[in-house]
Design a protein around this motif. Structure first.
Motif, PDB file in Angstrom:
ATOM      1  N   MET A  95      53.491   1.068  -5.169  1.00 33.31           N
ATOM      2  CA  MET A  95      53.703  -0.165  -5.929  1.00 33.31           C
ATOM      3  C   MET A  95      54.354  -1.237  -5.066  1.00 33.31           C
ATOM      4  O   MET A  95      53.985  -2.419  -5.138  1.00 33.31           O
ATOM      5  N   LEU A  96      55.293  -0.836  -4.224  1.00 33.92           N
ATOM      6  CA  LEU A  96      55.947  -1.787  -3.310  1.00 33.92           C
ATOM      7  C   LEU A  96      54.940  -2.324  -2.304  1.00 33.92           C
ATOM      8  O   LEU A  96      54.939  -3.527  -1.993  1.00 33.92           O
ATOM      9  N   TRP A  97      54.078  -1.454  -1.803  1.00 30.95           N
ATOM     10  CA  TRP A  97      53.060  -1.863  -0.832  1.00 30.95           C
ATOM     11  C   TRP A  97      52.123  -2.909  -1.449  1.00 30.95           C
ATOM     12  O   TRP A  97      51.786  -3.912  -0.817  1.00 30.95           O
ATOM     13  N   GLU A  98      51.729  -2.676  -2.692  1.00 35.76           N
ATOM     14  CA  GLU A  98      50.842  -3.613  -3.379  1.00 35.76           C
ATOM     15  C   GLU A  98      51.492  -4.986  -3.551  1.00 35.76           C
ATOM     16  O   GLU A  98      50.820  -6.010  -3.491  1.00 35.76           O
ATOM     17  N   GLN A  99      52.808  -5.009  -3.744  1.00 36.47           N
ATOM     18  CA  GLN A  99      53.505  -6.269  -4.007  1.00 36.47           C
ATOM     19  C   GLN A  99      53.949  -7.001  -2.748  1.00 36.47           C
ATOM     20  O   GLN A  99      53.894  -8.238  -2.700  1.00 36.47           O
ATOM     21  N   PHE A 100      54.399  -6.246  -1.736  1.00 32.68           N
ATOM     22  CA  PHE A 100      55.130  -6.891  -0.638  1.00 32.68           C
ATOM     23  C   PHE A 100      54.507  -6.730   0.744  1.00 32.68           C
ATOM     24  O   PHE A 100      54.982  -7.352   1.696  1.00 32.68           O
ATOM     25  N   HIS A 101      53.460  -5.921   0.861  1.00 39.27           N
ATOM     26  CA  HIS A 101      52.838  -5.749   2.175  1.00 39.27           C
ATOM     27  C   HIS A 101      52.337  -7.091   2.703  1.00 39.27           C
ATOM     28  O   HIS A 101      51.655  -7.843   2.001  1.00 39.27           O
ATOM     29  N   GLY A 102      52.694  -7.394   3.937  1.00 38.00           N
ATOM     30  CA  GLY A 102      52.263  -8.633   4.574  1.00 38.00           C
ATOM     31  C   GLY A 102      53.213  -9.797   4.412  1.00 38.00           C
ATOM     32  O   GLY A 102      53.016 -10.844   5.038  1.00 38.00           O
ATOM     33  N   MET A 103      54.251  -9.649   3.584  1.00 41.15           N
ATOM     34  CA  MET A 103      55.219 -10.733   3.441  1.00 41.15           C
ATOM     35  C   MET A 103      56.037 -10.853   4.718  1.00 41.15           C
ATOM     36  O   MET A 103      56.440  -9.840   5.295  1.00 41.15           O
ATOM     37  N   PRO A 104      56.313 -12.065   5.194  1.00 39.74           N
ATOM     38  CA  PRO A 104      57.037 -12.247   6.456  1.00 39.74           C
ATOM     39  C   PRO A 104      58.388 -11.538   6.458  1.00 39.74           C
ATOM     40  O   PRO A 104      59.195 -11.720   5.551  1.00 39.74           O
ATOM     41  N   GLY A 105      58.595 -10.714   7.479  1.00 45.22           N
ATOM     42  CA  GLY A 105      59.877 -10.065   7.667  1.00 45.22           C
ATOM     43  C   GLY A 105      60.111  -8.828   6.838  1.00 45.22           C
ATOM     44  O   GLY A 105      61.112  -8.134   7.031  1.00 45.22           O
ATOM     45  N   VAL A 106      59.234  -8.512   5.896  1.00 47.09           N
ATOM     46  CA  VAL A 106      59.427  -7.348   5.027  1.00 47.09           C
ATOM     47  C   VAL A 106      58.818  -6.112   5.696  1.00 47.09           C
ATOM     48  O   VAL A 106      57.627  -6.082   5.993  1.00 47.09           O
ATOM     49  N   VAL A 107      59.663  -5.100   5.930  1.00 45.04           N
ATOM     50  CA  VAL A 107      59.234  -3.849   6.552  1.00 45.04           C
ATOM     51  C   VAL A 107      59.351  -2.746   5.507  1.00 45.04           C
ATOM     52  O   VAL A 107      60.451  -2.378   5.093  1.00 45.04           O
ATOM     53  N   LEU A 108      58.228  -2.220   5.055  1.00 37.54           N
ATOM     54  CA  LEU A 108      58.217  -1.161   4.039  1.00 37.54           C
ATOM     55  C   LEU A 108      58.233   0.199   4.712  1.00 37.54           C
ATOM     56  O   LEU A 108      57.400   0.474   5.580  1.00 37.54           O
ATOM     57  N   VAL A 109      59.191   1.038   4.328  1.00 38.83           N
ATOM     58  CA  VAL A 109      59.342   2.359   4.937  1.00 38.83           C
ATOM     59  C   VAL A 109      59.217   3.424   3.855  1.00 38.83           C
ATOM     60  O   VAL A 109      59.973   3.422   2.883  1.00 38.83           O
ATOM     61  N   HIS A 110      58.247   4.317   4.028  1.00 41.89           N
ATOM     62  CA  HIS A 110      58.091   5.453   3.121  1.00 41.89           C
ATOM     63  C   HIS A 110      58.893   6.599   3.719  1.00 41.89           C
ATOM     64  O   HIS A 110      58.390   7.379   4.531  1.00 41.89           O
ATOM     65  N   GLY A 111      60.161   6.673   3.339  1.00 44.04           N
ATOM     66  CA  GLY A 111      61.008   7.662   3.988  1.00 44.04           C
ATOM     67  C   GLY A 111      62.353   7.816   3.317  1.00 44.04           C
ATOM     68  O   GLY A 111      62.571   7.359   2.192  1.00 44.04           O
ATOM     69  N   ASP A 112      63.259   8.458   4.043  1.00 47.11           N
ATOM     70  CA  ASP A 112      64.561   8.886   3.557  1.00 47.11           C
ATOM     71  C   ASP A 112      65.645   7.914   4.023  1.00 47.11           C
ATOM     72  O   ASP A 112      65.749   7.628   5.218  1.00 47.11           O
ATOM     73  N   ALA A 113      66.460   7.441   3.086  1.00 51.86           N
ATOM     74  CA  ALA A 113      67.555   6.527   3.435  1.00 51.86           C
ATOM     75  C   ALA A 113      68.544   7.167   4.400  1.00 51.86           C
ATOM     76  O   ALA A 113      69.254   6.466   5.117  1.00 51.86           O
ATOM     77  N   GLY A 114      68.579   8.491   4.441  1.00 50.76           N
ATOM     78  CA  GLY A 114      69.442   9.177   5.387  1.00 50.76           C
ATOM     79  C   GLY A 114      69.049   8.977   6.830  1.00 50.76           C
ATOM     80  O   GLY A 114      69.795   9.347   7.742  1.00 50.76           O
ATOM     81  N   ASN A 115      67.891   8.371   7.079  1.00 48.88           N
ATOM     82  CA  ASN A 115      67.426   8.062   8.438  1.00 48.88           C
ATOM     83  C   ASN A 115      67.541   6.573   8.746  1.00 48.88           C
ATOM     84  O   ASN A 115      66.857   6.060   9.633  1.00 48.88           O
ATOM     85  N   VAL A 116      68.411   5.870   8.030  1.00 48.91           N
ATOM     86  CA  VAL A 116      68.482   4.421   8.148  1.00 48.91           C
ATOM     87  C   VAL A 116      68.766   3.951   9.567  1.00 48.91           C
ATOM     88  O   VAL A 116      68.211   2.933  10.012  1.00 48.91           O
TER      89      VAL A 116
END
Length: 197
Positions: free
Chosen positions: A77-98
């Motif tokens: 859902m995030l990819w559908e909304q925000f993919h390609g927006m300037p500066g937005v980096v979408l990460v499918h992962g664990d916050a423990g690896n921040v």
């Protein structure tokens, strides 16, 4: 709303709410962010993107915004909304690896980290790993903001951070507490001495 409820029912311990956060909660969660000066903002557990929309609309075009989501459907859902927006980096992962995600984008520290993770219901060791990494990720100057539906984990959070402000947001389902935090002095000195994260 129905998609959110479905994901909650399938994994209540990792989602922690029966409904998406309100716009009022999003405004409170982002109130501490100086959007004119922030070079790097991170979000944990973005869910359906309520906070993400608030930040993406207000941040500078050249600000790097790392959005971390582990749930498969929410990430889609995030990819559908925000993919390609300037500066937005979408990460499918664990916050423990921040810290690793920051390094991948060329940063040692984040200026601000906002979190929608349910620390009250997450397993203790998961919370400990995420909060330990968050200490390193915000360094001496960064701000960490999270919301919780109760203050049961307040003392636990205070072992990692100085809580500078708590705001009650009633216009949310359920009402929530927003906690704004910075690194404790002893941890800040240790981070400075260690240097790299």
């Amino acid at each position: 709303m129905w998609q959110f409820l479905r994901e909650y029912l399938s994994a209540p311990h990792t989602i922690g709410a029966i409904a998406p956060s309100s716009r009022h909660l999003a405004v409170s969660m982002t109130a501490s962010i100086d959007f004119d000066k922030a070079d790097c903002i991170v979000e944990y557990g973005a869910g359906t993107g309520v906070f993400t929309r608030e930040v993406a609309e207000r941040k500078r075009r050249d600000t790097t915004y790392i959005v971390i989501e582990q749930n498969d459907r929410f990430y889609e859902m995030l990819w559908e909304q925000f993919h390609g927006m300037p500066g937005v980096v979408l990460v499918h992962g664990d916050a423990g690896n921040v810290c690793g995600f920051l390094r991948e984008q060329g940063f040692q520290y984040a200026d601000y980290i906002i979190s929608g993770l349910p620390f009250t219901s997450l397993p203790q060791q998961v919370s400990q790993r995420i909060l330990s990494q968050t200490q390193k990720a915000i360094g001496m100057e960064g701000v960490f903001t999270t919301f919780q539906y109760t203050l049961l984990r307040k003392a636990f959070l205070e072992t990692y951070f100085n809580i500078q402000k708590i705001v009650r947001v009633w216009r949310n389902l359920p009402p929530a507490y927003v906690l704004q935090m910075k690194l404790k002095c002893c941890h800040a000195k240790q981070t400075s001495a260690d240097g790299a994260v």
